[in-house]
Design an enzyme around this catalytic site. Structure first.
Site, PDB file in Angstrom:
ATOM      1  N   HIS A 258      32.588 -36.378  29.705  1.00 21.01           N
ATOM      2  CA  HIS A 258      33.622 -37.073  30.344  1.00 21.01           C
ATOM      3  C   HIS A 258      34.398 -37.851  29.502  1.00 21.01           C
ATOM      4  O   HIS A 258      33.482 -38.786  28.443  1.00 21.01           O
ATOM      5  CB  HIS A 258      33.339 -37.799  31.557  1.00 21.01           C
ATOM      6  CG  HIS A 258      34.746 -37.954  32.323  1.00 21.01           C
ATOM      7  ND1 HIS A 258      35.595 -38.928  32.223  1.00 21.01           N
ATOM      8  CD2 HIS A 258      35.153 -37.202  33.488  1.00 21.01           C
ATOM      9  CE1 HIS A 258      36.482 -38.835  33.193  1.00 21.01           C
ATOM     10  NE2 HIS A 258      36.321 -37.716  33.751  1.00 21.01           N
ATOM     11  N   ASP A 315      32.701 -32.136  38.645  1.00 21.31           N
ATOM     12  CA  ASP A 315      32.674 -30.606  38.638  1.00 21.31           C
ATOM     13  C   ASP A 315      31.035 -29.880  38.964  1.00 21.31           C
ATOM     14  O   ASP A 315      30.929 -29.059  39.474  1.00 21.31           O
ATOM     15  CB  ASP A 315      33.295 -29.718  37.723  1.00 21.31           C
ATOM     16  CG  ASP A 315      34.937 -30.331  37.847  1.00 21.31           C
ATOM     17  OD1 ASP A 315      35.447 -30.403  39.079  1.00 21.31           O
ATOM     18  OD2 ASP A 315      35.418 -30.480  36.569  1.00 21.31           O
TER      19      ASP A 315
HETATM   20  C1  LIG Z   1      35.256 -33.473  29.724  1.00 16.45           C
HETATM   21  C2  LIG Z   1      35.413 -33.130  28.396  1.00 16.45           C
HETATM   22  C3  LIG Z   1      36.698 -32.006  28.047  1.00 16.45           C
HETATM   23  C4  LIG Z   1      35.785 -34.366  27.492  1.00 16.45           C
HETATM   24  O1  LIG Z   1      36.253 -33.909  26.471  1.00 16.45           O
HETATM   25  P1  LIG Z   1      36.408 -35.071  24.881  1.00 16.45           P
HETATM   26  O2  LIG Z   1      36.498 -36.365  25.548  1.00 16.45           O
HETATM   27  O3  LIG Z   1      37.519 -34.456  24.155  1.00 16.45           O
HETATM   28  O4  LIG Z   1      35.076 -34.829  24.426  1.00 16.45           O
HETATM   29  P2  LIG Z   1      34.790 -33.873  23.207  1.00 16.45           P
HETATM   30  O5  LIG Z   1      35.008 -32.425  24.072  1.00 16.45           O
HETATM   31  O6  LIG Z   1      35.150 -34.342  21.969  1.00 16.45           O
HETATM   32  O7  LIG Z   1      32.998 -34.125  23.215  1.00 16.45           O
HETATM   33  C5  LIG Z   1      32.348 -35.198  22.539  1.00 16.45           C
HETATM   34  C6  LIG Z   1      31.048 -34.480  22.038  1.00 16.45           C
HETATM   35  O8  LIG Z   1      30.248 -34.278  22.954  1.00 16.45           O
HETATM   36  C7  LIG Z   1      29.919 -32.843  23.249  1.00 16.45           C
HETATM   37  N1  LIG Z   1      30.137 -32.408  24.396  1.00 16.45           N
HETATM   38  C8  LIG Z   1      31.076 -33.006  25.452  1.00 16.45           C
HETATM   39  N2  LIG Z   1      30.902 -32.351  26.378  1.00 16.45           N
HETATM   40  C9  LIG Z   1      29.816 -31.345  26.359  1.00 16.45           C
HETATM   41  C10 LIG Z   1      29.594 -30.649  27.214  1.00 16.45           C
HETATM   42  N3  LIG Z   1      29.959 -30.439  28.422  1.00 16.45           N
HETATM   43  N4  LIG Z   1      28.444 -29.581  26.929  1.00 16.45           N
HETATM   44  C11 LIG Z   1      27.944 -29.814  25.496  1.00 16.45           C
HETATM   45  N5  LIG Z   1      28.321 -30.669  24.591  1.00 16.45           N
HETATM   46  C12 LIG Z   1      29.360 -31.357  25.173  1.00 16.45           C
HETATM   47  C13 LIG Z   1      31.036 -32.166  22.321  1.00 16.45           C
HETATM   48  O9  LIG Z   1      30.353 -31.062  21.884  1.00 16.45           O
HETATM   49  C14 LIG Z   1      31.165 -33.353  21.254  1.00 16.45           C
HETATM   50  O10 LIG Z   1      30.372 -33.064  20.152  1.00 16.45           O
HETATM   51  P3  LIG Z   1      30.786 -33.332  18.660  1.00 16.45           P
HETATM   52  O11 LIG Z   1      30.943 -34.619  18.628  1.00 16.45           O
HETATM   53  O12 LIG Z   1      29.312 -32.888  17.761  1.00 16.45           O
HETATM   54  O13 LIG Z   1      31.714 -32.454  18.431  1.00 16.45           O
HETATM   55  C15 LIG Z   1      34.195 -32.168  27.682  1.00 16.45           C
HETATM   56  O14 LIG Z   1      33.270 -33.099  28.111  1.00 16.45           O
HETATM   57  C16 LIG Z   1      34.123 -31.049  28.163  1.00 16.45           C
HETATM   58  O15 LIG Z   1      34.658 -29.995  27.549  1.00 16.45           O
HETATM   59  N6  LIG Z   1      33.087 -30.863  29.270  1.00 16.45           N
HETATM   60  C17 LIG Z   1      33.148 -29.528  29.659  1.00 16.45           C
HETATM   61  C18 LIG Z   1      34.250 -29.121  30.683  1.00 16.45           C
HETATM   62  C19 LIG Z   1      34.217 -29.942  32.167  1.00 16.45           C
HETATM   63  O16 LIG Z   1      33.300 -30.057  32.623  1.00 16.45           O
HETATM   64  N7  LIG Z   1      35.243 -30.426  32.249  1.00 16.45           N
HETATM   65  C20 LIG Z   1      35.691 -31.081  33.366  1.00 16.45           C
HETATM   66  C21 LIG Z   1      36.017 -32.653  33.211  1.00 16.45           C
HETATM   67  S1  LIG Z   1      35.674 -33.626  34.548  1.00 16.45           S
END
Ligand SMILES: CC(C)(COP(=O)(O)OP(=O)(O)OC[C@H]1O[C@@H](n2cnc3c(N)ncnc32)[C@H](O)[C@@H]1OP(=O)(O)O)[C@@H](O)C(=O)NCCC(=O)NCCS
Length: 373
Positions: A258, A315
């Site tokens: 998140h 979710d």
């Molecule tokens: C929610 C979300 C979009 C937040 O995105 P964000 O704040 O931009 O965070 P990031 O995607 O940059 O993630 C930060 C780090 O954690 C890791 N990470 C975050 N969520 C992850 C996940 N669900 N699975 C595996 N690794 C994850 C990323 O790979 C990243 O690692 P890195 O620094 O080595 O690249 C992201 O966690 C995600 O894509 N989650 C999965 C989709 C999801 O469940 N969405 C519903 C949100 S309520």
């Protein structure tokens, strides 16, 4: 020009009275009230709170619920739009099309007064679950079921979906799902809705913007992906290898991570309890145990390799709850939207009431060019 904040991370773009998140302590409040308290109210009371800014008294709640009851039925024309949808789609796509059509039928389409928008709000809040249920039934060749005015918002949805009344625990889980999905500060879809409202476009257009934005798998679409993941993992014991392989392949696990919460998402804690209760009541704990194994594996993996945990988000266990409620995966994001509609409306109405068009800047990073004579 100022430094670009990728993904607008930690950028505060507006003031709101709709909700607040404390990402460090894991607290979510709608209009100042903790969701751990609101979850015991009916969805109708919470949606009233969100769109009107105060909790209803008994009389106000009775009037509001009666209005929702009156407006739940789709009517022939709207139902025909649902029938005309191409069924190789998610319910979210049908929802978008149907809401767009509903706007054509509203003589006050472009009236952005509070009075007109409150009227549109009850109509939209009442009809979202009916549209999703009708889509699902028509898809299966079944006749849509009319709402039952004796049932709550959540129970009515399950009734219209299945054609039979849900058990008490199923009805409670659905009601709580709608409440917990209703609002979440400046999430991507609420922000997108507000941008549309800020141009003084109409409420339907702003809500359709919200639908389009929620659909993506990095936002509400993650719930459907969680359900698909639970279908892919054959047994709880297989969960660890499944997620570790995905992590090794640098794939994200849907329903985890998140932007704002540095600790447990308070909604997840409630959803996890609901998932366990449903699993036990149905004597079928496989999905719940699979989910727990996924959660534990990711916790250990991220603690071990990065020194900080990766927590499930809203979710994840809501996806498990939907499995137990027998909600088909292709409906999942639209069911989320049926809860979130109240939050979108609250944000749009706040935007209309004190508006300035939302128009940020971008930093041009390519060279200037000259046309050759
Ligand atoms: C929610 C979300 C979009 C937040 O995105 P964000 O704040 O931009 O965070 P990031 O995607 O940059 O993630 C930060 C780090 O954690 C890791 N990470 C975050 N969520 C992850 C996940 N669900 N699975 C595996 N690794 C994850 C990323 O790979 C990243 O690692 P890195 O620094 O080595 O690249 C992201 O966690 C995600 O894509 N989650 C999965 C989709 C999801 O469940 N969405 C519903 C949100 S309520």
């Amino acid at each position: 020009m100022e430094e670009v904040k990728s993904g607008l991370e930690n950028v505060v773009v507006l003031e709101t009275g709709v909700s607040s998140i404390d990402g460090t302590e894991g607290v979510l409040r709608y209009r100042g009230f903790d969701i751990n308290d609101l979850v015991y109210l009916p969805y109708d009371a919470v949606s009233y709170l969100l769109i009107r800014g105060k909790l209803p008294d008994d009389n106000e709640l009775a009037v509001y619920s009666a209005t929702l009851n009156e407006k739940r039925e789709l009517g022939e024309y709207v139902q025909n739009v649902v029938r005309a949808c191409n069924f190789n789609i998610e319910a979210m796509d049908a929802l978008r099309t149907t809401i767009s059509y509903m706007s054509h039928c509203d003589p006050d389409l472009n009236d952005n007064s509070e009075e007109a928008n409150l009227r549109k709000a009850t109509n939209l809040i009442a009809k979202f679950p009916t549209i999703v249920a009708a889509f699902s039934r028509i898809l299966k060749g079944e006749t849509p079921v009319s709402p039952d005015p004796t049932l709550s918002h959540g129970a009515n949805f399950l009734y219209m979906l299945r054609g039979s009344k849900p058990t008490e625990i199923e009805a409670e889980a659905m009601e709580k799902d709608f409440i917990l999905s209703a609002e979440h500060e400046l999430n991507a879809s609420s922000f997108a809705s507000r941008i549309t409202a800020s141009t003084c476009s109409d409420l339907y257009s702003a809500i359709i913007t919200g639908i389009c934005t929620l659909k993506g798998p990095l936002h509400g679409g993650a719930r459907m992906e969680v359900m698909n993941m639970l279908d892919e993992i054959p047994a709880p014991e297989a969960a660890e290898a499944y997620v570790l392989e995905k992590i090794a392949n640098k794939e994200k696990i849907m329903g985890f991570g998140h932007r704002v919460y540095m600790t447990q998402d308070p909604r997840t804690i409630i959803f996890k309890v609901l998932a366990k209760q449903l699993a036990e009541s149905k004597g079928e704990t496989q999905w719940y145990r699979t989910a727990e194994n996924i959660e534990n594996t990711l916790f250990a993996e991220f603690m071990g390799k990065r020194g900080k945990p990766l927590y499930p988000n809203v979710d994840f266990y809501s996806g498990v709850v939907y499995k137990y409620l027998e909600i088909p995966p292709r409906l999942a994001t639209a069911v989320f939207a049926a809860g979130r509609i109240s939050g979108w409306i609250a944000h749009c109405m706040e935007q209309y009431s004190d508006n300035r068009v939302i128009r940020p800047r971008a930093k041009y990073v390519k060279p200037a060019k000259t046309l050759k004579a």
